[in-house]
Scaffold this motif. Structure first.
Motif, PDB file in Angstrom:
ATOM      1  N   ILE A 419       0.825  -1.209   0.000  1.00  0.00           N
ATOM      2  CA  ILE A 419       0.000   0.000   0.000  1.00  0.00           C
ATOM      3  C   ILE A 419       0.860   1.260   0.000  1.00  0.00           C
ATOM      4  O   ILE A 419       0.535   2.261  -0.649  1.00  0.00           O
ATOM      5  CB  ILE A 419      -0.952  -0.009   1.223  1.00  0.00           C
ATOM      6  N   ARG A 420       1.980   1.226   0.705  1.00  0.00           N
ATOM      7  CA  ARG A 420       2.825   2.424   0.819  1.00  0.00           C
ATOM      8  C   ARG A 420       3.703   2.656  -0.409  1.00  0.00           C
ATOM      9  O   ARG A 420       3.800   3.786  -0.893  1.00  0.00           O
ATOM     10  CB  ARG A 420       3.735   2.305   2.053  1.00  0.00           C
ATOM     11  N   TYR A 421       4.328   1.592  -0.894  1.00  0.00           N
ATOM     12  CA  TYR A 421       5.410   1.776  -1.863  1.00  0.00           C
ATOM     13  C   TYR A 421       5.119   1.269  -3.268  1.00  0.00           C
ATOM     14  O   TYR A 421       5.717   1.754  -4.229  1.00  0.00           O
ATOM     15  CB  TYR A 421       6.682   1.103  -1.349  1.00  0.00           C
ATOM     16  N   ILE A 422       4.236   0.290  -3.400  1.00  0.00           N
ATOM     17  CA  ILE A 422       4.011  -0.312  -4.717  1.00  0.00           C
ATOM     18  C   ILE A 422       2.749   0.236  -5.385  1.00  0.00           C
ATOM     19  O   ILE A 422       2.801   0.770  -6.505  1.00  0.00           O
ATOM     20  CB  ILE A 422       3.920  -1.847  -4.617  1.00  0.00           C
ATOM     21  N   ALA A 423       1.622   0.115  -4.684  1.00  0.00           N
ATOM     22  CA  ALA A 423       0.332   0.481  -5.285  1.00  0.00           C
ATOM     23  C   ALA A 423       0.274   1.932  -5.758  1.00  0.00           C
ATOM     24  O   ALA A 423      -0.137   2.189  -6.901  1.00  0.00           O
ATOM     25  CB  ALA A 423      -0.808   0.182  -4.310  1.00  0.00           C
ATOM     26  N   PRO A 424       0.654   2.918  -4.938  1.00  0.00           N
ATOM     27  CA  PRO A 424       0.523   4.307  -5.413  1.00  0.00           C
ATOM     28  C   PRO A 424       1.394   4.604  -6.632  1.00  0.00           C
ATOM     29  O   PRO A 424       0.975   5.343  -7.529  1.00  0.00           O
ATOM     30  CB  PRO A 424       0.943   5.149  -4.206  1.00  0.00           C
ATOM     31  N   ILE A 425       2.588   4.023  -6.685  1.00  0.00           N
ATOM     32  CA  ILE A 425       3.472   4.255  -7.836  1.00  0.00           C
ATOM     33  C   ILE A 425       2.870   3.657  -9.099  1.00  0.00           C
ATOM     34  O   ILE A 425       2.833   4.296 -10.160  1.00  0.00           O
ATOM     35  CB  ILE A 425       4.869   3.665  -7.571  1.00  0.00           C
ATOM     36  N   LEU A 426       2.374   2.419  -8.975  1.00  0.00           N
ATOM     37  CA  LEU A 426       1.812   1.754 -10.148  1.00  0.00           C
ATOM     38  C   LEU A 426       0.530   2.434 -10.616  1.00  0.00           C
ATOM     39  O   LEU A 426       0.300   2.581 -11.824  1.00  0.00           O
ATOM     40  CB  LEU A 426       1.551   0.278  -9.841  1.00  0.00           C
ATOM     41  N   ILE A 427      -0.314   2.850  -9.679  1.00  0.00           N
ATOM     42  CA  ILE A 427      -1.543   3.559 -10.065  1.00  0.00           C
ATOM     43  C   ILE A 427      -1.196   4.868 -10.758  1.00  0.00           C
ATOM     44  O   ILE A 427      -1.827   5.265 -11.739  1.00  0.00           O
ATOM     45  CB  ILE A 427      -2.437   3.816  -8.837  1.00  0.00           C
ATOM     46  N   PHE A 428      -0.158   5.551 -10.256  1.00  0.00           N
ATOM     47  CA  PHE A 428       0.268   6.808 -10.869  1.00  0.00           C
ATOM     48  C   PHE A 428       0.771   6.572 -12.292  1.00  0.00           C
ATOM     49  O   PHE A 428       0.498   7.371 -13.201  1.00  0.00           O
ATOM     50  CB  PHE A 428       1.353   7.470 -10.024  1.00  0.00           C
ATOM     51  N   LEU A 429       1.488   5.483 -12.514  1.00  0.00           N
ATOM     52  CA  LEU A 429       1.947   5.150 -13.860  1.00  0.00           C
ATOM     53  C   LEU A 429       0.765   4.879 -14.790  1.00  0.00           C
ATOM     54  O   LEU A 429       0.778   5.299 -15.962  1.00  0.00           O
ATOM     55  CB  LEU A 429       2.874   3.934 -13.819  1.00  0.00           C
ATOM     56  N   VAL A 430      -0.257   4.170 -14.270  1.00  0.00           N
ATOM     57  CA  VAL A 430      -1.463   3.929 -15.057  1.00  0.00           C
ATOM     58  C   VAL A 430      -2.129   5.263 -15.410  1.00  0.00           C
ATOM     59  O   VAL A 430      -2.564   5.478 -16.543  1.00  0.00           O
ATOM     60  CB  VAL A 430      -2.455   3.024 -14.286  1.00  0.00           C
ATOM     61  N   PHE A 431      -2.190   6.155 -14.446  1.00  0.00           N
ATOM     62  CA  PHE A 431      -2.768   7.481 -14.669  1.00  0.00           C
ATOM     63  C   PHE A 431      -2.020   8.216 -15.788  1.00  0.00           C
ATOM     64  O   PHE A 431      -2.633   8.786 -16.699  1.00  0.00           O
ATOM     65  CB  PHE A 431      -2.707   8.281 -13.368  1.00  0.00           C
ATOM     66  N   LEU A 432      -0.696   8.202 -15.738  1.00  0.00           N
ATOM     67  CA  LEU A 432       0.106   8.878 -16.758  1.00  0.00           C
ATOM     68  C   LEU A 432      -0.116   8.255 -18.131  1.00  0.00           C
ATOM     69  O   LEU A 432      -0.187   8.959 -19.148  1.00  0.00           O
ATOM     70  CB  LEU A 432       1.590   8.806 -16.395  1.00  0.00           C
ATOM     71  N   TYR A 433      -0.247   6.923 -18.158  1.00  0.00           N
ATOM     72  CA  TYR A 433      -0.409   6.216 -19.428  1.00  0.00           C
ATOM     73  C   TYR A 433      -1.802   6.441 -20.028  1.00  0.00           C
ATOM     74  O   TYR A 433      -1.932   6.771 -21.214  1.00  0.00           O
ATOM     75  CB  TYR A 433      -0.161   4.728 -19.217  1.00  0.00           C
ATOM     76  N   THR A 434      -2.835   6.287 -19.223  1.00  0.00           N
ATOM     77  CA  THR A 434      -4.203   6.387 -19.741  1.00  0.00           C
ATOM     78  C   THR A 434      -4.570   7.813 -20.131  1.00  0.00           C
ATOM     79  O   THR A 434      -5.439   8.026 -20.983  1.00  0.00           O
ATOM     80  CB  THR A 434      -5.225   5.852 -18.727  1.00  0.00           C
ATOM     81  N   THR A 435      -3.930   8.791 -19.508  1.00  0.00           N
ATOM     82  CA  THR A 435      -4.217  10.181 -19.873  1.00  0.00           C
ATOM     83  C   THR A 435      -3.354  10.657 -21.052  1.00  0.00           C
ATOM     84  O   THR A 435      -3.521  11.782 -21.541  1.00  0.00           O
ATOM     85  CB  THR A 435      -3.958  11.123 -18.679  1.00  0.00           C
ATOM     86  N   GLY A 436      -2.430   9.823 -21.504  1.00  0.00           N
ATOM     87  CA  GLY A 436      -1.606  10.154 -22.649  1.00  0.00           C
ATOM     88  C   GLY A 436      -0.356  10.927 -22.319  1.00  0.00           C
ATOM     89  O   GLY A 436       0.409  11.317 -23.210  1.00  0.00           O
ATOM     90  N   ILE A 437      -0.101  11.158 -21.035  1.00  0.00           N
ATOM     91  CA  ILE A 437       1.104  11.894 -20.635  1.00  0.00           C
ATOM     92  C   ILE A 437       2.342  11.020 -20.865  1.00  0.00           C
ATOM     93  O   ILE A 437       3.388  11.494 -21.322  1.00  0.00           O
ATOM     94  CB  ILE A 437       1.010  12.329 -19.159  1.00  0.00           C
ATOM     95  N   LEU A 438       2.216   9.715 -20.520  1.00  0.00           N
ATOM     96  CA  LEU A 438       3.298   8.765 -20.742  1.00  0.00           C
ATOM     97  C   LEU A 438       3.041   8.006 -22.029  1.00  0.00           C
ATOM     98  O   LEU A 438       2.007   7.347 -22.173  1.00  0.00           O
ATOM     99  CB  LEU A 438       3.365   7.789 -19.556  1.00  0.00           C
ATOM    100  N   LYS A 439       3.953   8.126 -22.974  1.00  0.00           N
ATOM    101  CA  LYS A 439       3.803   7.481 -24.266  1.00  0.00           C
ATOM    102  C   LYS A 439       5.033   6.635 -24.581  1.00  0.00           C
ATOM    103  O   LYS A 439       6.113   6.902 -24.093  1.00  0.00           O
ATOM    104  CB  LYS A 439       3.587   8.524 -25.357  1.00  0.00           C
ATOM    105  N   PHE A 440       4.826   5.613 -25.437  1.00  0.00           N
ATOM    106  CA  PHE A 440       5.929   4.703 -25.770  1.00  0.00           C
ATOM    107  C   PHE A 440       6.305   4.783 -27.256  1.00  0.00           C
ATOM    108  O   PHE A 440       7.178   4.066 -27.701  1.00  0.00           O
ATOM    109  CB  PHE A 440       5.531   3.271 -25.415  1.00  0.00           C
ATOM    110  N   ASN A 441       5.611   5.601 -27.998  1.00  0.00           N
ATOM    111  CA  ASN A 441       5.927   5.713 -29.431  1.00  0.00           C
ATOM    112  C   ASN A 441       6.719   6.979 -29.725  1.00  0.00           C
ATOM    113  O   ASN A 441       6.505   7.993 -29.102  1.00  0.00           O
ATOM    114  CB  ASN A 441       4.619   5.735 -30.261  1.00  0.00           C
TER     115      ASN A 441
END
Length: 441
Positions: A419-441
């Motif tokens: 809850i402290r170290y893994i979940a918030p980081i991963l959820i934040f990465l999902v947020f960046l990806y789904t909103t288009g801020i984080l891109k791989f192309n």
């Protein structure tokens, strides 16, 4: 017992919570994103994400809800979060309210298709793409939107024990029966083994960073996290209920449903030469084409869309209970009155989404329809923000977490680390990806 003191039975709570996760996502979204991301390898990744992010956050939300004994808006505050945390709670009331304005429309589609299938009308015209387009661009979706909302409201108006619990005690076992019937039919189709192989034989070369984030996102959304449902349901749970065991049961139910859905969708698509990555049109266009080509297709199409409608309604009931609980608490409103008021507002706010598929230019802006914008904002922004808020509160601010969660010391330390170290980081990465801020192309 007054309305504030309503409680689930132990079995009723688990079935209701499974019902909230057994929605359209696992029968509609899960198959096509699995198809887009390589099949079995993605499914294994999804299981890992359930364990890493899904179950720890699920347990946190249930524990906060039971400890706070209030609506989603007040559970964190009553658990010692202070008034500053009320905004996270309010977000978990507003989000499901907005989600239901468009989710209930798709639930209405499933009801329409179930009726069309059983009457034999669905499979008479083989232009399934044209049939779907004609339906969603006309006025009928509003009729079915109302029907789905009426059924949902009629269940919620009966209360927690007499409405939500009894409904899920009937529907969840019925879902299992329908799933098994459709799975057996799918597995006995010609060339079904190709679909089974695609789904169960992993090819890890297909896994990318995007696949990992897609699996994380679906693990988060499929369990109804960040929507206030589990906070609300947690407030209806008896103190004697083991939340740890309940979390495992709910996660297992969600996973089993997704697994059987895969064993229905993929053998069917491969048997009839349908691409497994066709996207949302897979359910309403591609699968009816498959049913039309099999013996007793109308029957199996009807059973499939009844299954889909049941799944949609179990989630809709859970989603509706969140704002109802808040309105009853905040405005001292009786349950019946709260259901009438909230359902009317949801119906009216849902009209632009229902009309988004027709020729209404005013409902399309920025390249997205009104329907798509509400979906995008709630799923990609509001849900992750609410989820991160819960992890930060539970991991860093909640002094009573150990007692409320009810885990043994070793398991509690593992849960707290996640809850402290893994979940918030991963959820934040999902947020960046789904909103288009984080891109791989």
């Amino acid at each position: 017992m007054n309305e504030k003191q309503e409680r689930f039975s132990s079995a009723g709570f688990i079935l209701a919570a499974i019902g909230s996760s057994v929605g359209l996502g696992n029968m509609w979204k899960f198959p096509y994103i699995t198809g887009e991301n390589g099949g079995a390898a993605f499914f294994l990744l999804f299981i890992a994400c359930l364990l890493i992010i899904g179950l720890p956050l699920l347990l946190a939300e249930l524990a906060i809800g039971r400890n706070g004994r209030g609506s989603a808006a007040t559970a964190i505050v009553r658990s010692g979060g202070g008034k500053g945390w009320k905004s996270i709670g309010l977000l978990q009331v507003i989000t499901p309210f907005l989600i239901l304005t468009f989710y209930i429309i798709v639930a209405g589609w499933t009801l329409h298709y179930a009726v069309q299938a059983f009457t034999g009308n669905l499979l008479q015209n083989h232009d399934f793409a044209g049939q779907f387009s004609t339906f969603v661009t006309g006025g009928l979706p509003i009729v079915w939107q109302f029907a789905a909302l009426f059924i949902t409201g009629a269940i919620v108006i009966l209360g927690v024990a007499n409405g939500i619990e009894k409904f899920n005690k009937i529907v969840i076992p019925s879902l299992i029966v329908l799933l098994i019937i459709l799975m057996v039919r799918a597995l006995t189709l010609p060339d079904a083994e190709q679909g089974v192989s695609f789904f169960l034989r992993p090819d890890f070369s297909q896994i990318t960073a995007e696949s990992a984030l897609a699996a994380l996102g679906h693990a988060f959304f499929s369990l109804s996290l960040g929507m206030g449902i589990l906070l609300t349901y947690g407030s209806y749970v008896h103190k004697e209920q083991s939340l740890g065991m309940a979390t495992l049961a709910i996660g297992a139910g969600d996973l089993i449903y997704a697994f059987i859905a895969g064993l229905i969708i993929f053998p069917t698509t491969f048997s009839f030469g349908i691409a497994p990555d066709e996207g949302p049109s897979l359910v309403f266009i591609a699968l009816p084409a498959a049913f039309s080509a099999m013996p007793y297709g109308a029957l199996f199409a009807g059973l499939f869309f009844v299954l889909l409608a049941f799944a949609a309604l179990t989630s809709a009931v859970s989603v509706l209970e969140v704002p109802i609980s808040y309105v009853m608490e905040r405005f001292r409103m009786k349950r019946k009155t709260a259901v009438y008021v909230i359902c009317l507002i949801i119906f009216l706010l849902g009209l632009p989404s229902a009309l988004s598929f027709g020729d209404y230019p005013a409902l399309t802006f920025g390249g997205k329809s009104f329907f798509d914008w509400v979906d995008f904002i709630t799923a990609n922004i509001m849900l992750p923000v609410a989820g991160i808020g819960v992890t930060i509160f539970a991991g860093y601010y909640w002094k009573g977490a150990a007692e409320a969660v009810g885990l043994r010391a070793g398991w509690f330390r593992i849960w707290l680390f996640m809850i402290r170290y893994i979940a918030p980081i991963l959820i934040f990465l999902v947020f960046l990806y789904t909103t288009g801020i984080l891109k791989f192309n």
